[in-house]
Write an enzyme that holds these catalytic residues in place. Structure first.
Site, PDB file in Angstrom:
ATOM      1  N   VAL A  47      98.488 108.024 144.766  1.00 61.49           N
ATOM      2  CA  VAL A  47      99.212 107.185 143.801  1.00 61.49           C
ATOM      3  C   VAL A  47     100.122 108.076 142.955  1.00 61.49           C
ATOM      4  O   VAL A  47      99.658 109.043 142.343  1.00 61.49           O
ATOM      5  CB  VAL A  47      98.214 106.415 142.896  1.00 61.49           C
ATOM      6  CG1 VAL A  47      98.954 105.578 141.867  1.00 61.49           C
ATOM      7  CG2 VAL A  47      97.298 105.537 143.745  1.00 61.49           C
ATOM      8  N   ASN A  58      89.476 102.830 142.415  1.00 61.46           N
ATOM      9  CA  ASN A  58      89.411 103.139 143.856  1.00 61.46           C
ATOM     10  C   ASN A  58      87.967 103.132 144.322  1.00 61.46           C
ATOM     11  O   ASN A  58      87.052 103.384 143.541  1.00 61.46           O
ATOM     12  CB  ASN A  58      90.011 104.533 144.101  1.00 61.46           C
ATOM     13  CG  ASN A  58      90.022 104.909 145.580  1.00 61.46           C
ATOM     14  OD1 ASN A  58      90.364 104.094 146.444  1.00 61.46           O
ATOM     15  ND2 ASN A  58      89.636 106.136 145.892  1.00 61.46           N
ATOM     16  N   HIS A  86      85.619 105.059 147.250  1.00 60.52           N
ATOM     17  CA  HIS A  86      85.590 106.130 148.251  1.00 60.52           C
ATOM     18  C   HIS A  86      84.264 106.026 149.006  1.00 60.52           C
ATOM     19  O   HIS A  86      83.211 105.878 148.389  1.00 60.52           O
ATOM     20  CB  HIS A  86      85.722 107.502 147.579  1.00 60.52           C
ATOM     21  CG  HIS A  86      85.874 108.592 148.588  1.00 60.52           C
ATOM     22  ND1 HIS A  86      87.059 108.817 149.253  1.00 60.52           N
ATOM     23  CD2 HIS A  86      84.974 109.474 149.095  1.00 60.52           C
ATOM     24  CE1 HIS A  86      86.889 109.814 150.109  1.00 60.52           C
ATOM     25  NE2 HIS A  86      85.631 110.228 150.041  1.00 60.52           N
TER      26      HIS A  86
HETATM   27  C1  GAR Z   1      86.352 101.574 153.027  1.00 59.31           C
HETATM   28  O1  GAR Z   1      85.144 102.067 153.531  1.00 59.31           O
HETATM   29  C2  GAR Z   1      86.832 102.418 151.865  1.00 59.31           C
HETATM   30  O2  GAR Z   1      85.794 102.966 151.112  1.00 59.31           O
HETATM   31  C3  GAR Z   1      87.579 103.517 152.579  1.00 59.31           C
HETATM   32  O3  GAR Z   1      88.257 102.877 153.624  1.00 59.31           O
HETATM   33  C4  GAR Z   1      87.468 101.776 154.061  1.00 59.31           C
HETATM   34  C5  GAR Z   1      88.378 100.574 154.160  1.00 59.31           C
HETATM   35  O4  GAR Z   1      87.716  99.500 154.782  1.00 59.31           O
HETATM   36  N1  GAR Z   1      88.476 104.215 151.688  1.00 59.31           N
HETATM   37  C6  GAR Z   1      88.794 105.492 151.843  1.00 59.31           C
HETATM   38  O5  GAR Z   1      88.373 106.163 152.766  1.00 59.31           O
HETATM   39  C7  GAR Z   1      89.724 106.056 150.769  1.00 59.31           C
HETATM   40  N2  GAR Z   1      89.745 107.472 150.815  1.00 59.31           N
HETATM   41  P1  GAR Z   1      88.322  98.031 154.683  1.00 59.31           P
HETATM   42  O6  GAR Z   1      89.834  98.142 154.986  1.00 59.31           O
HETATM   43  O7  GAR Z   1      87.617  97.234 155.724  1.00 59.31           O
HETATM   44  O8  GAR Z   1      88.096  97.520 153.294  1.00 59.31           O
END
Ligand code: GAR
Length: 193
Positions: free
Chosen positions: A91, A105, A107
């Protein structure tokens, strides 16, 4: 007149968390998921937005990083809070400053472990598996100008066993996300609104 809190969700991929959060708020009068934004015009989250009748907005990386462009979209929609749900771009400073302490966010690991640039989705779960961790989890945090370094609002853990595949770990982490993310967002935005 009742004040409505407007939330925008940024997502780069599938958007299952975006859908879960939107559904959580579908029967809540004073919080409205107003807009779903993505940097990826092929992201499945855009299909989900359409099905849920939520407006969506797709932008390029260049537009995201350009001075005021995305901020104008957010302001035009009266957005109060931003949620990043599987959003992969850093961001930019100007957006962090415009929405200071108003960007949340998630993670998919126990920060500060397995965070930073390039650590997202299955890459995180693969790293957890390779390191033979006995547990992993989720971290919900405020966003600052560095990847995954803002103040932590919430963490929860789940056991990892040696037979877990990367997709098993992803499924366990997703289950934690669905259980907690909407409530943590809700508690936070009501507290500081
Ligand atoms: C989720 O597990 C989220 O925590 C992760 O991406 C996935 C998205 O799943 N985020 C990251 O890795 C950020 N660094 P979704 O599109 O099915 O919600």
């Amino acid at each position: 007149m009742k004040t409505i809190i407007n939330v925008a969700i940024f997502a780069s991929g599938s958007g299952s968390n975006a859908e879960n959060i939107t559904k959580y708020y579908s029967n809540v009068e004073d919080v409205n998921v107003k807009l779903i934004l993505s940097n990826n015009n092929a992201a499945y989250v855009l299909e989900r937005a359409k099905k849920m009748n939520i407006d969506s907005y797709v932008f390029t990386k260049k537009e995201f990083n350009s001075e005021k462009s995305i901020i104008k979209v957010l302001q035009d929609n009266n957005i109060d809070f931003i949620v990043l749900a599987g959003f992969l771009l850093l961001v930019p400073k100007i957006l962090v400053q415009s929405y200071s302490d108003r960007i949340i966010n998630i993670h998919p690991a126990l920060l500060p472990k397995y965070g930073g640039k390039g650590m997202y989705g299955d890459r995180v779960h693969q790293a957890v598996k390779s390191a033979k961790e006995k547990e992993t989890g989720i971290t919900i945090h405020l966003v600052n100008e560095q990847y995954d370094e803002g103040a932590v609002l919430f963490q929860d853990t789940v056991p990892v066993v040696p037979t877990d595949t990367v997709s098993d770990i992803a499924a366990k982490v997703h289950a934690l996300e669905y259980a907690h993310f909407p409530k943590v967002i809700d508690n936070y935005i009501r507290k500081i609104q």
